[in-house]
Enzyme design. Structure first.
Site, short mmCIF file in Angstrom:
data_model
loop_
_atom_site.label_atom_id
_atom_site.label_comp_id
_atom_site.label_asym_id
_atom_site.label_seq_id
_atom_site.Cartn_x
_atom_site.Cartn_y
_atom_site.Cartn_z
N SER A 51 -4.74 11.31 -3.81
CA SER A 51 -3.64 10.53 -4.42
C SER A 51 -4.07 9.08 -4.51
O SER A 51 -5.05 8.66 -3.87
CB SER A 51 -2.36 10.61 -3.57
OG SER A 51 -2.48 9.75 -2.45
N THR A 85 -6.99 7.65 6.83
CA THR A 85 -6.40 8.98 6.85
C THR A 85 -7.46 10.05 6.59
O THR A 85 -8.45 9.79 5.88
CB THR A 85 -5.25 9.12 5.83
OG1 THR A 85 -5.20 10.47 5.35
CG2 THR A 85 -5.40 8.22 4.65
N LEU A 94 5.37 18.88 8.96
CA LEU A 94 5.96 19.56 10.11
C LEU A 94 7.35 18.97 10.43
O LEU A 94 8.29 19.71 10.74
CB LEU A 94 5.04 19.47 11.33
CG LEU A 94 5.52 20.23 12.56
CD1 LEU A 94 5.75 21.71 12.26
CD2 LEU A 94 4.54 20.09 13.71
N TYR A 98 -2.48 6.63 -3.25
CA TYR A 98 -2.32 6.08 -1.89
C TYR A 98 -3.59 6.32 -1.07
O TYR A 98 -4.14 5.40 -0.47
CB TYR A 98 -1.11 6.71 -1.18
CG TYR A 98 -1.29 6.80 0.32
CD1 TYR A 98 -1.25 5.65 1.11
CD2 TYR A 98 -1.54 8.03 0.96
CE1 TYR A 98 -1.46 5.73 2.48
CE2 TYR A 98 -1.74 8.11 2.32
CZ TYR A 98 -1.70 6.95 3.08
OH TYR A 98 -1.91 7.02 4.44
N HIS A 99 -4.07 7.59 -1.06
CA HIS A 99 -5.26 7.88 -0.26
C HIS A 99 -6.45 7.05 -0.74
O HIS A 99 -7.30 6.66 0.05
CB HIS A 99 -5.58 9.38 -0.33
CG HIS A 99 -4.59 10.24 0.43
ND1 HIS A 99 -3.60 10.94 -0.20
CD2 HIS A 99 -4.46 10.48 1.74
CE1 HIS A 99 -2.88 11.59 0.72
NE2 HIS A 99 -3.37 11.33 1.90
N LYS A 127 -6.95 3.76 0.98
CA LYS A 127 -7.61 3.83 2.29
C LYS A 127 -9.14 3.89 2.10
O LYS A 127 -9.88 3.35 2.91
CB LYS A 127 -7.14 5.08 3.04
CG LYS A 127 -5.64 5.11 3.30
CD LYS A 127 -5.24 4.10 4.35
CE LYS A 127 -3.81 4.30 4.82
NZ LYS A 127 -3.40 3.32 5.84
N ASP A 161 5.60 -7.34 10.93
CA ASP A 161 6.02 -6.43 9.85
C ASP A 161 6.79 -7.27 8.82
O ASP A 161 7.32 -8.33 9.15
CB ASP A 161 6.92 -5.32 10.40
CG ASP A 161 6.89 -4.06 9.54
OD1 ASP A 161 6.35 -3.03 10.02
OD2 ASP A 161 7.41 -4.10 8.40
N ASN A 162 6.84 -6.78 7.59
CA ASN A 162 7.66 -7.47 6.57
C ASN A 162 8.93 -6.67 6.27
O ASN A 162 9.66 -7.03 5.35
CB ASN A 162 6.86 -7.67 5.27
CG ASN A 162 6.54 -6.35 4.58
OD1 ASN A 162 6.64 -5.30 5.20
ND2 ASN A 162 6.13 -6.41 3.33
N THR A 211 10.26 24.87 2.86
CA THR A 211 9.65 24.85 1.52
C THR A 211 8.14 24.67 1.63
O THR A 211 7.65 23.59 1.94
CB THR A 211 10.26 23.74 0.66
OG1 THR A 211 10.38 22.56 1.46
CG2 THR A 211 11.62 24.13 0.14
N VAL A 212 7.43 25.76 1.34
CA VAL A 212 5.96 25.75 1.35
C VAL A 212 5.50 25.46 -0.08
O VAL A 212 5.88 26.16 -1.01
CB VAL A 212 5.42 27.12 1.82
CG1 VAL A 212 3.91 27.18 1.68
CG2 VAL A 212 5.85 27.40 3.24
N1 LIG Z 1 2.43 9.05 9.73
C1 LIG Z 1 1.36 9.77 9.43
O1 LIG Z 1 1.36 11.01 9.46
C2 LIG Z 1 0.08 9.06 9.03
C3 LIG Z 1 -1.08 9.84 8.84
C4 LIG Z 1 -2.26 9.20 8.49
C5 LIG Z 1 -2.30 7.82 8.35
N2 LIG Z 1 -1.17 7.09 8.53
C6 LIG Z 1 -1.26 5.65 8.36
O2 LIG Z 1 -0.78 5.02 9.54
C7 LIG Z 1 -0.10 3.81 9.21
C8 LIG Z 1 1.31 3.85 9.80
O3 LIG Z 1 2.00 4.98 9.26
P1 LIG Z 1 3.54 5.18 9.50
O4 LIG Z 1 3.84 6.61 9.29
O5 LIG Z 1 3.95 4.51 10.76
O6 LIG Z 1 4.12 4.37 8.25
P2 LIG Z 1 5.40 3.41 8.19
O7 LIG Z 1 5.69 3.15 6.75
O8 LIG Z 1 6.50 3.96 9.01
O9 LIG Z 1 4.87 2.06 8.86
C9 LIG Z 1 4.15 1.09 8.16
C10 LIG Z 1 4.81 -0.25 8.42
O10 LIG Z 1 4.02 -1.25 7.79
C11 LIG Z 1 4.89 -2.18 7.19
N3 LIG Z 1 4.18 -2.82 6.07
C12 LIG Z 1 3.74 -2.23 4.93
N4 LIG Z 1 3.17 -3.14 4.13
C13 LIG Z 1 3.25 -4.34 4.79
C14 LIG Z 1 2.84 -5.66 4.47
N5 LIG Z 1 2.27 -5.94 3.29
N6 LIG Z 1 3.06 -6.64 5.37
C15 LIG Z 1 3.65 -6.36 6.56
N7 LIG Z 1 4.07 -5.13 6.92
C16 LIG Z 1 3.87 -4.13 6.03
C17 LIG Z 1 6.09 -1.38 6.72
O11 LIG Z 1 7.24 -2.18 6.57
C18 LIG Z 1 6.22 -0.34 7.83
O12 LIG Z 1 7.12 -0.76 8.83
C19 LIG Z 1 -0.12 3.69 7.69
O13 LIG Z 1 -1.18 2.86 7.30
C20 LIG Z 1 -0.36 5.12 7.24
O14 LIG Z 1 -1.01 5.15 6.00
C21 LIG Z 1 0.01 7.68 8.87
#
Ligand SMILES: NC(=O)c1ccc[n+]([C@@H]2O[C@H](COP(=O)([O-])OP(=O)(O)OC[C@H]3O[C@@H](n4cnc5c(N)ncnc54)[C@H](O)[C@@H]3O)[C@@H](O)[C@H]2O)c1
Length: 398
Positions: free
Chosen positions: A181, A146, A242, A183-184, A187, A31-32, A256-257
């Protein structure tokens, strides 16, 4: 199995790292700590304070008798050489890729945030693709996508692929995507790049189109919540719906809906995320296969979730109300939604469905920590339709 978890400091990455380590696998977690910077910029924080990434790994290794978790602090989007060297040395059997900016509202906050999100996510995945192609061929990549990639089409959502008959001819194409979005969209771009890598370079990829995750507890966290808690978000930038409702019920704020509340999505418990990733890892994709699983266990509308949380909260003696607020997002508030999700159950997933007991437990745990809740960041401040204020140009003025 030698398994690398990218994004190992995150909400899902940290419990996943512990989950695989506790089952005897060799874990390298990377992780970074970038999420912590994004949180600081947005002025939000996870409910329970969490130690720095190296310290939580050290705590786990000190308290757990099995194989130690190895860790590395690397930005996978900007430090290709660092990622290459550590993966070349580790030679994983599987890589779980969570390391992306995960917030739709953050990506919609403005130009800088959109560019940051797309660069971080798309280039991080591209760097990983070249490390795999040139230094870890044959590794099974499990990539977190996602369900939001699909949007809300007026037809059933298949698991990644669609059989099409057009002008009398047939083909199998990637399911059309209409994400909600920027973000989406990252993916969607990742999925297209990875399907290319399977087709052209023979990669093995499982793209997990995950629903919205809820929950606070896994087996490993329950054994030592003070040291192992994960980064539970309930705020309007990084929180999921949730989790937000549970916190609002616990602190006496109306649930808040957004808009009419008919927005329907797939959901799953955090324990099921870990199990799904484990099932994917134990049953790898074939060489050249771009395999897509829709990773969720139940569908709910936002209104249904609010009603469930409100009923359970009231049964606990809490005063819970629901408030409809203007929807900050551009999305349909009443629509058809039927997404297939049979591949993971076919591999053995036994879902932890949302029960009232589970909601009661979540509300109770949040209530124990209610003094830590920052309630000023729960209401949404980022709107999908916001435009920057433009200076007024007066034509012909001197
Ligand atoms: N939580 C959800 O409901 C959900 C739903 C669908 C998809 N996702 C996907 O699952 C993954 C994890 O989600 P999460 O909720 O744990 O998110 P999160 O932000 O808690 O975890 C992601 C981690 O990745 C690290 N990171 C991001 N960019 C980086 C990079 N360039 N180099 C190294 N580390 C990096 C961040 O520091 C963070 O710790 C994500 O890709 C997210 O899009 C999550």
């Amino acid at each position: 199995m030698r398994i690398c978890i990218l994004g190992g400091d995150g909400y899902l990455g940290w419990p996943t790292s512990m989950h695989f380590a506790a089952r005897g696998h060799d874990v390298l977690t990377i992780d970074n700590m970038g999420k912590r910077l994004w949180e600081a910029r947005a002025g939000v924080a996870p409910l329970m304070p969490i130690k720095p990434f190296p310290d939580r790994v050290a705590d786990w290794n000190a308290s757990y008798q099995g194989k130690p978790i190895r860790h590395a602090v690397i930005d996978i989007a900007t430090d290709y050489a660092g990622l290459r060297d550590v993966l070349t040395d580790f030679q994983p059997d599987a890589i779980v890729h969570y390391a992306e900016q995960p917030s739709a509202p953050y990506s919609m906050a403005g130009r800088a945030e959109a560019v940051d999100t797309q660069q971080n996510n798309v280039i991080g995945t591209l760097n990983l693709m070249f490390v795999i192609r040139d230094h870890c061929p044959g590794v099974h990549l499990i990539k977190l996508g996602t369900m939001g990639e699909y949007g809300t089409p007026n037809i059933d959502i298949e698991e990644g692929w669609l059989d099409v008959t057009h002008n009398g001819r047939q083909d199998r194409v990637l399911f059309p995507k209409r994400p909600g979005s920027l973000y989406h969209l990252t993916k969607v771009h990742d999925s297209a790049n990875l399907e290319f890598a399977c087709r052209v370079w023979g990669f093995r990829v499982t793209d997990l189109n995950q629903g919205v995750v809820y929950g606070i507890e896994t087996d490993e966290i329950a054994a030592d919540p003070a040291n192992r808690a994960t980064s539970f978000h309930y705020d309007s930038v990084f929180g999921t719906v949730l989790n937000r409702f549970v916190v609002q019920a616990a602190i006496g704020q109306p649930l808040t809906v957004y808009g009419k509340g008919g927005q329907t999505r797939g959901y799953l418990n955090i324990r099921d995320t870990l199990r799904c990733v484990e099932l994917a890892a134990m049953n790898p994709a074939d060489e050249g296969e771009f395999r897509v699983f829709n990773q969720f266990t139940e569908q709910f509308s936002v209104q249904q979730l609010a009603d469930r949380v409100a009923a359970v909260g009231r049964s606990m003696g809490l005063y819970v109300t629901t408030q409809h607020i203007p929807n900050p997002r551009a999305e349909m508030e009443e629509h058809y939604y039927n997404a297939k999700h049979s591949a993971l159950p076919a591999l053995g997933l036994k879902p932890n469905l949302l029960t009232d007991a589970m909601l009661r437990d979540m509300i109770a745990k949040v209530t124990d920590n209610r003094d830590l809740v920052l309630d000023s960041h729960i209401m949404p401040s980022i709107r999908w339709d916001q435009r920057p204020a433009r200076p007024k140009i007066v034509r012909g003025a001197a």
